[in-house]
Motif scaffolding. Structure first.
Motif, PDB file in Angstrom:
ATOM      1  N   LEU A 115      33.815 101.985 130.465  1.00 41.06           N
ATOM      2  CA  LEU A 115      32.428 102.487 130.918  1.00 41.06           C
ATOM      3  C   LEU A 115      31.319 101.134 130.301  1.00 41.06           C
ATOM      4  O   LEU A 115      30.391 100.776 130.717  1.00 41.06           O
ATOM      5  CB  LEU A 115      32.097 103.533 130.227  1.00 41.06           C
ATOM      6  CG  LEU A 115      32.808 104.777 130.934  1.00 41.06           C
ATOM      7  CD1 LEU A 115      32.633 105.964 129.946  1.00 41.06           C
ATOM      8  CD2 LEU A 115      31.868 104.893 132.218  1.00 41.06           C
ATOM      9  N   VAL A 126      35.013 101.867 139.340  1.00 38.24           N
ATOM     10  CA  VAL A 126      34.178 103.235 139.775  1.00 38.24           C
ATOM     11  C   VAL A 126      32.548 102.990 139.376  1.00 38.24           C
ATOM     12  O   VAL A 126      31.847 103.263 140.296  1.00 38.24           O
ATOM     13  CB  VAL A 126      34.905 104.376 139.147  1.00 38.24           C
ATOM     14  CG1 VAL A 126      33.886 105.592 139.257  1.00 38.24           C
ATOM     15  CG2 VAL A 126      36.098 104.699 139.850  1.00 38.24           C
ATOM     16  N   THR A 127      32.418 102.686 138.151  1.00 40.92           N
ATOM     17  CA  THR A 127      31.061 102.377 137.811  1.00 40.92           C
ATOM     18  C   THR A 127      30.242 101.511 138.588  1.00 40.92           C
ATOM     19  O   THR A 127      29.173 101.439 139.087  1.00 40.92           O
ATOM     20  CB  THR A 127      31.050 102.018 136.335  1.00 40.92           C
ATOM     21  OG1 THR A 127      31.935 102.899 135.587  1.00 40.92           O
ATOM     22  CG2 THR A 127      29.493 102.210 135.755  1.00 40.92           C
ATOM     23  N   VAL A 148      26.281  96.594 135.202  1.00 36.61           N
ATOM     24  CA  VAL A 148      25.049  97.163 135.940  1.00 36.61           C
ATOM     25  C   VAL A 148      23.772  96.637 135.263  1.00 36.61           C
ATOM     26  O   VAL A 148      22.657  96.364 136.057  1.00 36.61           O
ATOM     27  CB  VAL A 148      25.067  98.718 135.379  1.00 36.61           C
ATOM     28  CG1 VAL A 148      23.875  99.505 135.661  1.00 36.61           C
ATOM     29  CG2 VAL A 148      26.156  99.478 136.186  1.00 36.61           C
ATOM     30  N   ALA A 156      34.323 107.930 143.773  1.00 32.02           N
ATOM     31  CA  ALA A 156      33.427 106.448 143.992  1.00 32.02           C
ATOM     32  C   ALA A 156      33.673 106.258 145.425  1.00 32.02           C
ATOM     33  O   ALA A 156      32.724 105.634 145.956  1.00 32.02           O
ATOM     34  CB  ALA A 156      34.078 105.462 142.969  1.00 32.02           C
ATOM     35  N   LEU A 197      24.226 105.381 132.151  1.00 31.12           N
ATOM     36  CA  LEU A 197      24.528 105.162 133.685  1.00 31.12           C
ATOM     37  C   LEU A 197      24.025 106.489 134.325  1.00 31.12           C
ATOM     38  O   LEU A 197      23.309 106.133 135.348  1.00 31.12           O
ATOM     39  CB  LEU A 197      25.966 105.220 133.671  1.00 31.12           C
ATOM     40  CG  LEU A 197      26.583 103.829 133.320  1.00 31.12           C
ATOM     41  CD1 LEU A 197      28.003 104.107 133.250  1.00 31.12           C
ATOM     42  CD2 LEU A 197      26.102 102.658 134.016  1.00 31.12           C
ATOM     43  N   LEU A 244      31.188 100.037 141.515  1.00 32.81           N
ATOM     44  CA  LEU A 244      31.153 100.635 143.000  1.00 32.81           C
ATOM     45  C   LEU A 244      29.839 101.467 143.145  1.00 32.81           C
ATOM     46  O   LEU A 244      29.291 101.062 144.343  1.00 32.81           O
ATOM     47  CB  LEU A 244      32.564 101.455 143.276  1.00 32.81           C
ATOM     48  CG  LEU A 244      32.664 101.618 144.866  1.00 32.81           C
ATOM     49  CD1 LEU A 244      32.665 100.439 145.531  1.00 32.81           C
ATOM     50  CD2 LEU A 244      34.097 102.431 144.905  1.00 32.81           C
ATOM     51  N   ILE A 245      29.683 102.631 142.632  1.00 35.01           N
ATOM     52  CA  ILE A 245      28.874 103.386 142.662  1.00 35.01           C
ATOM     53  C   ILE A 245      27.311 102.777 142.453  1.00 35.01           C
ATOM     54  O   ILE A 245      26.552 102.956 143.514  1.00 35.01           O
ATOM     55  CB  ILE A 245      28.865 104.786 141.731  1.00 35.01           C
ATOM     56  CG1 ILE A 245      30.069 105.454 142.058  1.00 35.01           C
ATOM     57  CG2 ILE A 245      27.661 105.580 141.903  1.00 35.01           C
ATOM     58  CD1 ILE A 245      30.412 106.675 141.080  1.00 35.01           C
ATOM     59  N   ILE A 246      26.959 102.129 141.434  1.00 32.80           N
ATOM     60  CA  ILE A 246      25.684 101.679 141.021  1.00 32.80           C
ATOM     61  C   ILE A 246      25.484 100.406 142.160  1.00 32.80           C
ATOM     62  O   ILE A 246      24.328 100.260 142.690  1.00 32.80           O
ATOM     63  CB  ILE A 246      25.590 101.026 139.616  1.00 32.80           C
ATOM     64  CG1 ILE A 246      26.028 102.199 138.604  1.00 32.80           C
ATOM     65  CG2 ILE A 246      24.276 100.570 139.259  1.00 32.80           C
ATOM     66  CD1 ILE A 246      24.753 102.957 137.842  1.00 32.80           C
ATOM     67  N   ASP A 267      40.057 100.740 136.564  1.00 27.62           N
ATOM     68  CA  ASP A 267      39.479 101.971 137.494  1.00 27.62           C
ATOM     69  C   ASP A 267      38.010 102.377 136.866  1.00 27.62           C
ATOM     70  O   ASP A 267      37.342 102.420 137.682  1.00 27.62           O
ATOM     71  CB  ASP A 267      40.618 103.120 137.226  1.00 27.62           C
ATOM     72  CG  ASP A 267      40.323 104.050 138.163  1.00 27.62           C
ATOM     73  OD1 ASP A 267      40.796 103.970 139.173  1.00 27.62           O
ATOM     74  OD2 ASP A 267      39.569 105.233 137.908  1.00 27.62           O
ATOM     75  N   LEU A 311      28.794  98.832 132.046  1.00 31.10           N
ATOM     76  CA  LEU A 311      27.352  98.752 131.712  1.00 31.10           C
ATOM     77  C   LEU A 311      26.988  97.470 131.765  1.00 31.10           C
ATOM     78  O   LEU A 311      25.745  97.256 132.028  1.00 31.10           O
ATOM     79  CB  LEU A 311      27.200  99.696 130.402  1.00 31.10           C
ATOM     80  CG  LEU A 311      25.899  99.937 129.841  1.00 31.10           C
ATOM     81  CD1 LEU A 311      25.165 100.826 130.880  1.00 31.10           C
ATOM     82  CD2 LEU A 311      25.689 100.487 128.496  1.00 31.10           C
ATOM     83  N   VAL A 336      27.386 105.969 126.795  1.00 35.35           N
ATOM     84  CA  VAL A 336      27.431 105.056 127.758  1.00 35.35           C
ATOM     85  C   VAL A 336      27.164 105.791 129.329  1.00 35.35           C
ATOM     86  O   VAL A 336      26.201 105.716 130.047  1.00 35.35           O
ATOM     87  CB  VAL A 336      28.716 104.112 127.890  1.00 35.35           C
ATOM     88  CG1 VAL A 336      28.904 103.229 129.087  1.00 35.35           C
ATOM     89  CG2 VAL A 336      28.915 103.673 126.615  1.00 35.35           C
ATOM     90  N   PHE A 342      30.686 112.706 134.991  1.00 33.52           N
ATOM     91  CA  PHE A 342      30.026 111.650 135.467  1.00 33.52           C
ATOM     92  C   PHE A 342      30.332 111.305 136.910  1.00 33.52           C
ATOM     93  O   PHE A 342      29.407 111.232 137.895  1.00 33.52           O
ATOM     94  CB  PHE A 342      30.399 110.293 134.565  1.00 33.52           C
ATOM     95  CG  PHE A 342      29.597 108.964 135.301  1.00 33.52           C
ATOM     96  CD1 PHE A 342      28.321 108.734 135.235  1.00 33.52           C
ATOM     97  CD2 PHE A 342      30.477 108.026 135.748  1.00 33.52           C
ATOM     98  CE1 PHE A 342      27.889 107.682 135.771  1.00 33.52           C
ATOM     99  CE2 PHE A 342      30.085 106.935 136.152  1.00 33.52           C
ATOM    100  CZ  PHE A 342      28.721 106.667 136.097  1.00 33.52           C
TER     101      PHE A 342
END
Lengths: 766, 144, 115
Positions: free
Chosen positions: B40, B126-127, B47, A747, A652, B129-131, B122, B44, A648, C82
């Motif tokens: 994650l 985070v994933t 995303v 983040a 990403l 938020l960034i993307i 969390d 995904l 994953v 990451f």
């Protein structure tokens, strides 16, 4: 109770900005009640004389406060004058929006100074010593919008805190010699006379004390510190903080008596300082520098008396400390009133204010009499006892007497300039309508002046008991009297006054002369500026050499350092390595399955492709392949959790890179060929080191893995069969907590960076 | 990105990924998986949706701001870590409630589960938020 | 098998070092990523490779299982890596966008002191 007192002062200081607007007009009165209450407690001995407070218990450090002898005298001075100055500040800063900050700094200083004189532990003494330097810095730079205030604040901090370092070194050495950190025990300790460290200790401590008490060659900071608001000058830079050096020399004097140069050195430094201060003082025409230089002179006299070293001399020094604090603080406060009410600081433009400011005139006159040393004042008693002592001094007596008489003459001249000249003669016009200040401002100085007269008239009331307490030996305390009859000291007094008169007459004649020559810096200040300049240039050059701003050179240095540490370690294990390689080449190769070799080969090719790619997309794709191969390896070797995560994450990451750099051109060769060749060589060497390191690490397991414990207890203690997950959320959960916090911060950082829209920012960059 | 294959794929993949992520989270204590992996995978899913149908659509599906998810996740983890201190035990001691469910066996729920749930939210936050931020900046760039 | 892994780790590190020393900001970040892979694999290999089962205790006491400790460590490292990479990407992207350059050397002006 003593530590509680110090604590209360600190707390008041911190709370002052919040309390001030809520208390209104009563605030200065209420604030001054705190030092006044402590003073009353000290005088009536309600506050005990010893108090301990645990500090760093693991190091055996305890703050021991002791209010005895000289500490008691200073504590009385600090709280007494502190109360007066607090009240006075109320008037001085009336209606000023910075008043809260002022009271905060003032009380923080008061607490630090009280802690300094009461500390029996030399290290807590040092901490408080530096705290007074810092609060002094804050107070001198109080008008921080003025460049000269900032410069003076920085100068005083650098000089006194620098001296503080010397003091710290001295105290550490002293603690090593005496095996104790208690000041009282140190002084009483038996030190062999031939201890080679003792002279160093003495020199280091002398430097520390000389910076704090503005002795030559560090005298220059004190007159510059006069940019501070006047209440600070009255409190810190005349009556208390600048005497901290004197205080320390006084306390430690018995320790250094055995050093042959100690007494003469103090007498020389003190005498020179006294003369310099006296000479500079009579050349000034501005109120505060005038008083400041005379303070320098007085401090010189005190150090000189300590240098003389006899019990009588120390006693005379204590009397002088007390008398000087009374009249000098009052005169500074008067100078502040004159400045505040008339807007004028130059005594040549002040005159005839007696009618308009009667109370101020009375206050100034009373203190001026004391400073000049007219009979029936504290100043007179102090001067008489000083002359008496010096007449009987075992060595250099007459030289010290000359210094004392000359300094005394300058004091008389200064007293005339500050307390007679502005109030008598013809009325000179002032910008503001001159009048007496409100009660908050005149009450304190008037009381100090009155006390000066009372103490001089009946010395047994105030001067004798407090000065006697500080005398090192209780028996053999000279008797103080307001009048000793007609004797040699009185004759000297008369000579002093006559000389003072001559100085006044000379000054009067030259009144029109300019002051710029008088403000000429003494040589040592130029040294200070030279040193500062050198330091500036040195740091600029170093910064530009080390901080050149080339990321790859920084990295190269870091990696080179890492390799330099790793190489010898790996090399040391090189001998068993031969066996390792041969054994693994034999067993491992046979055991390795063909698909594993294929995987490794794919990975190495992908690594090469990442490095060699000409386009961003190509590089990112190749990097993705590397990541996926690693994920497959995790699957093959019993780590399904890792494999899923890696899959994953890799996906990403590829999306991220594709999104972030869409605006950039394709790769170019930015570095010349030889740089690339050098980096490649370096990188390959580093890779080889890491390969060898891996092989060494495989052979280096010395302890059983902690895994067995986790395996056994995973289900029993944590109800989980997946040990990896149990480690993450239970056994080592605190690490995970930290980790998700880091993730959240990363983040947030990315979010904040991207929130500012690019279009707006771009307009700003050319 | 305007690809029919991506859009069609996403329509089917998104619910599958989300279900899988919950499965990973719940089963993570006994089988491979857990909060990290689950979070994650869920990330995904969103995303993919953002790439296929646009940022606004993904934001609508997510309903809350990713920052809220990050904050709530951290808070949940921290609270479950501090829970044991209320009972007078050391920080981070696991507290378990065990029931015997007929036909299932032993069902144990403990603070580590809530800790893992916090990690899940969390990581998901985070994933996203960034993307999302990157996509947002890219869109703003395109407009100017 | 370990021998082959050791070579792969060396390759990852060498490529990471080389890429990080480049002036292009994207290459720098890719290098950081490679270095992360290398470190993860190093820990994984150094703890002892085994083609055993995953560390799930349900398998009974007799079965050989992989060491869970390095796995937990690496799982953390992957996710943190990451986060760091993402932040670096955003920061690098932002910086290169504002300075209109992909050359890290072009950014040195902000580092230099007054001369």
């Amino acid at each position: 109770m003593l530590s509680l007192s110090v604590g209360i002062i600190f707390i008041t200081g911190l709370a002052a900005p919040y309390l001030l607007p809520r208390l209104g007009r009563a605030a200065p009165w209420l604030f001054s009640l705190i030092p006044l209450g402590i003073l009353a407690g000290l005088l009536t001995h309600i506050i005990g004389s010893v108090s301990t407070f645990p500090w760093v218990e693991s190091l055996g450090l305890t703050i021991l406060f002791r209010a005895e002898g000289l500490s008691y005298l200073f504590a009385v001075l600090i709280t007494g004058i502190g109360a007066v100055v607090t009240l006075y500040s109320g008037g001085y800063f009336h209606g000023d929006s910075r008043a809260g900050r002022w009271f905060c700094f003032l009380f923080l200083f008061m607490g630090s100074m009280l802690g300094l004189v009461l500390s029996d532990n030399v290290f807590s003494l040092f901490v408080f010593w530096e705290l007074t330097s810092i609060t002094s810095f804050l107070l001198i730079g109080f008008d921080h919008h003025r460049p000269e205030a900032r410069a003076a604040a920085l100068q005083s901090l650098l000089v006194t805190a620098g001296g503080g370092l010397s003091l710290l070194a001295g105290l550490v050495l002293l603690a090593l010699i005496t095996h104790t950190t208690d000041l009282g025990a140190m002084v009483a300790a038996e030190i062999p006379n031939d201890s080679p460290l003792l002279p160093w200790v003495a020199a280091l401590i002398l430097i520390g004390a000389a910076t704090k008490s503005a002795q030559i060659p560090f005298q220059f900071w004190l007159p510059n510190a006069m940019t501070a608001p006047t209440p600070a000058s009255a409190f810190l830079h005349s009556s208390t903080m600048v005497k901290a050096g004197v205080f320390l020399l006084f306390r430690l004097q018995p320790l250094f008596e055995s050093i042959s140069w100690w007494g003469p050195a103090l007498m020389l430094v003190g005498g020179l300082t006294a003369l310099t201060g006296a000479w500079m003082a009579v050349r000034q025409h501005v109120l505060k520098p005038l008083l400041a230089w005379s303070t320098v002179s007085s401090l010189g006299l005190m150090v000189m008396l300590i240098g003389a070293g006899t019990p009588e001399a120390l006693f005379a020094a204590a009397v002088f400390i007390l008398a000087h604090a009374l009249y000098k603080a009052a005169l500074f406060l008067v100078a502040g009133i004159l400045d505040h009410e008339t807007g004028e600081r130059d005594i040549r433009r002040l005159g005839g204010l007696r009618q308009d400011m009667p109370i101020t005139a009375i206050t100034a006159t009373l203190s001026g009499l004391s400073m000049a040393g007219i009979p029936l004042t504290a100043g007179f008693v102090a001067k008489e006892s000083m002359y008496e002592t010096l007449l009987h001094a075992p060595a250099y007596g007459w030289m010290l007497l000359v210094c004392a008489v000359l300094a005394g003459a300058s004091f008389a001249a200064v007293a005339w300039s500050v307390s007679v000249k502005p109030f008598h003669g013809s009325r000179l016009p002032t910008d503001r309508h001159a009048h007496d200040p409100g009660s908050t401002m005149f009450f304190g100085p008037l009381m100090l002046s009155g006390l000066g007269i009372a103490a001089g008239t009946v010395p047994s009331l105030l001067l004798e008991p407090h000065a006697a307490a500080s005398a090192p030996t209780a028996h053999h305390v000279p008797h103080l009297a307001a009048w000793h009859g007609f004797n040699l000291p009185l004759l000297l007094s008369a000579i002093t006054l006559a000389l003072g008169g001559v100085v006044i007459w000379l000054r009067h004649r030259k009144a029109a002369g300019d002051t710029s020559s008088a403000l000429n810096k003494l040589g040592t200040e130029r040294l200070y500026y030279r040193a500062m300049d050198l330091l500036d240039r040195f740091s600029t050059r170093t910064a530009n050499t080390v901080q050149h701003g080339l990321l790859r050179i920084y990295l190269f240095s870091v990696l080179l350092g890492a390799m330099a540490i790793l190489w010898p370690l790996v090399y040391r294990h090189a001998a068993p390595l031969d066996n390792l390689i041969t054994s693994w080449a034999a067993s491992g190769a046979a055991e390795t399955r063909w698909h594993e070799w294929a995987l490794l080969l794919t990975m190495i090719m992908a690594i090469g492709a990442t490095v060699h790619a000409r386009t961003r997309l190509g590089a990112v794709t190749a990097l993705g392949v590397v990541g996926y191969v690693i994920a497959v390896i995790f699957v093959l070797y019993g780590a399904p959790d890792l494999a899923m995560t890696q899959f994953v994450i890799e996906t990403l990451t590829v999306i991220l890179i594709a999104l972030s750099f869409s605006h950039l051109p394709p790769f170019r060769d930015l570095s010349p060929l030889w740089v690339r060749a050098r980096d490649l060589l370096f990188a390959v060497t580093g890779g080889v080191v890491m390969t060898v390191l891996t092989l060494v690490a495989l052979n280096a397991r010395k302890h059983e893995s902690v895994a067995a414990y986790y395996m056994e207890n995973s289900y029993n203690l944590a109800h989980g069969k997946n040990v990896v997950n149990v480690i993450l959320v239970d056994f080592r959960g605190i690490d995970t907590l930290g980790e998700i916090t880091v993730l959240a911060i990363a983040a947030l950082g990315a979010f904040a960076l991207l929130r500012t829209l690019p279009g707006r920012k771009r307009g700003e960059t050319p | 990105m305007n690809s029919v294959i991506l859009r069609t794929g996403t329509v089917y993949l998104r619910p599958l990924l989300l279900i899988f992520s919950v499965f990973l989270l719940l089963g993570g204590h006994n089988q491979p998986g857990g909060g990290f992996t689950g979070g994650l995978v869920a990330g995904l899913a969103f995303v993919l949706e953002a790439l296929a149908f646009g940022l606004d659509q993904a934001r609508r599906t997510l309903r809350v701001h990713p920052l809220t998810l990050v904050g709530c996740g951290l808070l949940l983890s921290a609270m479950s870590a501090f829970f044991s201190t209320l009972l007078g035990k050391p920080f981070m001691t696991g507290t378990w409630w065990v029931w015997h469910v007929p036909g299932w066996g032993e069902l144990a729920v403990g603070t580590p589960f809530f800790f893992d749930l916090g990690v899940y939210f969390d990581v998901l936050g985070v994933t996203c938020l960034i993307i999302f931020s990157l996509l947002n900046a890219g869109e703003a760039e395109g407009k100017t | 098998m370990e021998f082959g892994f050791a070579i792969a780790i060396g390759g990852l590190y060498a490529a990471g070092f080389y890429m990080m020393l480049r002036r292009n900001i994207v290459k720098f970040i890719l290098g950081l990523s490679l270095l992360g892979h290398g470190a993860n694999l190093l820990i994984f290999t150094a703890a002892g490779l085994t083609r055993a089962n995953a560390p799930l205790t349900a398998g009974g006491s007799g079965t050989v299982m992989a060491d869970p400790v390095p796995q937990a460590l690496i799982l953390t490292a992957i996710v943190i890596g990451f986060g760091v990479t993402a932040y670096m990407l955003v920061l690098g992207g932002r910086v290169s966008q504002l300075s209109q350059a992909d050359d890290v050397d072009a950014l040195r002006e902000s580092e230099r002191g007054a001369e």
